[in-house]
Design a protein around this motif. Sequence first.
Motif, PDB file in Angstrom:
ATOM      1  N   THR A   1       0.580 -10.327 -13.916  1.00 51.95           N
ATOM      2  CA  THR A   1       0.480  -9.076 -13.170  1.00 51.95           C
ATOM      3  C   THR A   1      -0.855  -9.062 -12.433  1.00 51.95           C
ATOM      4  O   THR A   1      -1.902  -9.316 -13.034  1.00 51.95           O
ATOM      5  CB  THR A   1       0.556  -7.866 -14.117  1.00 51.95           C
ATOM      6  OG1 THR A   1       1.744  -7.969 -14.903  1.00 51.95           O
ATOM      7  CG2 THR A   1       0.571  -6.564 -13.349  1.00 51.95           C
ATOM      8  N   ILE A   2      -0.782  -8.762 -11.157  1.00 55.19           N
ATOM      9  CA  ILE A   2      -1.992  -8.723 -10.321  1.00 55.19           C
ATOM     10  C   ILE A   2      -2.224  -7.279  -9.893  1.00 55.19           C
ATOM     11  O   ILE A   2      -1.325  -6.626  -9.363  1.00 55.19           O
ATOM     12  CB  ILE A   2      -1.821  -9.604  -9.069  1.00 55.19           C
ATOM     13  CG1 ILE A   2      -1.508 -11.043  -9.480  1.00 55.19           C
ATOM     14  CG2 ILE A   2      -3.054  -9.530  -8.175  1.00 55.19           C
ATOM     15  CD1 ILE A   2      -0.964 -11.882  -8.346  1.00 55.19           C
ATOM     16  N   SER A   3      -3.433  -6.780 -10.125  1.00 56.87           N
ATOM     17  CA  SER A   3      -3.765  -5.426  -9.670  1.00 56.87           C
ATOM     18  C   SER A   3      -5.161  -5.418  -9.074  1.00 56.87           C
ATOM     19  O   SER A   3      -6.019  -6.219  -9.439  1.00 56.87           O
ATOM     20  CB  SER A   3      -3.666  -4.419 -10.826  1.00 56.87           C
ATOM     21  OG  SER A   3      -4.573  -4.757 -11.847  1.00 56.87           O
ATOM     22  N   THR A   4      -5.357  -4.544  -8.142  1.00 56.71           N
ATOM     23  CA  THR A   4      -6.668  -4.387  -7.522  1.00 56.71           C
ATOM     24  C   THR A   4      -7.031  -2.908  -7.523  1.00 56.71           C
ATOM     25  O   THR A   4      -6.163  -2.033  -7.537  1.00 56.71           O
ATOM     26  CB  THR A   4      -6.675  -4.886  -6.062  1.00 56.71           C
ATOM     27  OG1 THR A   4      -5.659  -4.208  -5.340  1.00 56.71           O
ATOM     28  CG2 THR A   4      -6.465  -6.374  -5.976  1.00 56.71           C
ATOM     29  N   SER A   5      -8.307  -2.666  -7.538  1.00 56.35           N
ATOM     30  CA  SER A   5      -8.802  -1.284  -7.440  1.00 56.35           C
ATOM     31  C   SER A   5     -10.186  -1.334  -6.834  1.00 56.35           C
ATOM     32  O   SER A   5     -10.832  -2.375  -6.782  1.00 56.35           O
ATOM     33  CB  SER A   5      -8.829  -0.609  -8.809  1.00 56.35           C
ATOM     34  OG  SER A   5      -9.737  -1.269  -9.665  1.00 56.35           O
ATOM     35  N   SER A   6     -10.634  -0.180  -6.381  1.00 63.14           N
ATOM     36  CA  SER A   6     -11.977  -0.115  -5.815  1.00 63.14           C
ATOM     37  C   SER A   6     -12.618   1.208  -6.198  1.00 63.14           C
ATOM     38  O   SER A   6     -11.934   2.190  -6.454  1.00 63.14           O
ATOM     39  CB  SER A   6     -11.937  -0.272  -4.293  1.00 63.14           C
ATOM     40  OG  SER A   6     -11.092   0.682  -3.717  1.00 63.14           O
ATOM     41  N   LYS A   7     -13.933   1.174  -6.267  1.00 67.50           N
ATOM     42  CA  LYS A   7     -14.716   2.388  -6.480  1.00 67.50           C
ATOM     43  C   LYS A   7     -15.465   2.640  -5.178  1.00 67.50           C
ATOM     44  O   LYS A   7     -16.319   1.856  -4.778  1.00 67.50           O
ATOM     45  CB  LYS A   7     -15.697   2.231  -7.637  1.00 67.50           C
ATOM     46  CG  LYS A   7     -15.027   2.165  -8.986  1.00 67.50           C
ATOM     47  CD  LYS A   7     -16.059   2.104 -10.098  1.00 67.50           C
ATOM     48  CE  LYS A   7     -15.378   1.972 -11.445  1.00 67.50           C
ATOM     49  NZ  LYS A   7     -16.363   1.830 -12.526  1.00 67.50           N
ATOM     50  N   LEU A   8     -15.087   3.731  -4.529  1.00 64.55           N
ATOM     51  CA  LEU A   8     -15.673   4.067  -3.240  1.00 64.55           C
ATOM     52  C   LEU A   8     -16.637   5.231  -3.402  1.00 64.55           C
ATOM     53  O   LEU A   8     -16.629   5.917  -4.418  1.00 64.55           O
ATOM     54  CB  LEU A   8     -14.566   4.424  -2.244  1.00 64.55           C
ATOM     55  CG  LEU A   8     -13.469   3.365  -2.070  1.00 64.55           C
ATOM     56  CD1 LEU A   8     -12.390   3.882  -1.136  1.00 64.55           C
ATOM     57  CD2 LEU A   8     -14.044   2.058  -1.572  1.00 64.55           C
ATOM     58  N   VAL A   9     -17.434   5.457  -2.398  1.00 66.35           N
ATOM     59  CA  VAL A   9     -18.363   6.575  -2.387  1.00 66.35           C
ATOM     60  C   VAL A   9     -17.702   7.722  -1.633  1.00 66.35           C
ATOM     61  O   VAL A   9     -17.217   7.529  -0.518  1.00 66.35           O
ATOM     62  CB  VAL A   9     -19.696   6.165  -1.717  1.00 66.35           C
ATOM     63  CG1 VAL A   9     -20.643   7.336  -1.618  1.00 66.35           C
ATOM     64  CG2 VAL A   9     -20.342   5.020  -2.493  1.00 66.35           C
ATOM     65  N   PRO A  10     -17.665   8.909  -2.241  1.00 67.93           N
ATOM     66  CA  PRO A  10     -17.021  10.028  -1.548  1.00 67.93           C
ATOM     67  C   PRO A  10     -17.820  10.476  -0.324  1.00 67.93           C
ATOM     68  O   PRO A  10     -19.029  10.243  -0.234  1.00 67.93           O
ATOM     69  CB  PRO A  10     -16.977  11.136  -2.600  1.00 67.93           C
ATOM     70  CG  PRO A  10     -18.060  10.788  -3.569  1.00 67.93           C
ATOM     71  CD  PRO A  10     -18.187   9.292  -3.549  1.00 67.93           C
TER      72      PRO A  10
END
Length: 131
Positions: A61-70
């Motif tokens: 299973t491949i997943s991606t995520s990101s933490k962005l600045v609001p």
Amino acid sequence: MSNSIDLNTFADGALQEKFNLELEKVLSNLQDPNSDYKKPRELTMKIKFVTDEARDISIVTISTSSKLVPSKDAMTKLLMGMDGRGGFLAAEYKNQVPGQQVMRVNGGEVVDIETGEIKEDTASNVRALYK
């Protein structure tokens, strides 16, 4: 059996595609002038392997995520009052002349702040308000 995997073609290219989509979000957020440039952004790619008891096949299973600045908050000021008929008036406060007492409503009509009446002859009423 080879132990190396081409990341460009792994899962029919899904790994690279998911990475590129998440990277696009990060790069867009980095360019956003309404976000804090000093805070870091993160891109995380997770590859999960689950096998059966025989250990001859694995589900990946491949997943991606990101933490962005609001985005930074936007603020403004509203001038508020009553129209003299039980209704409310509000207009955004901009750099105005000190003591200015003219408020325009949607149609461009001038409202007398003290009475709440909409003036018909805009030019003469504006002069009357300044007397």
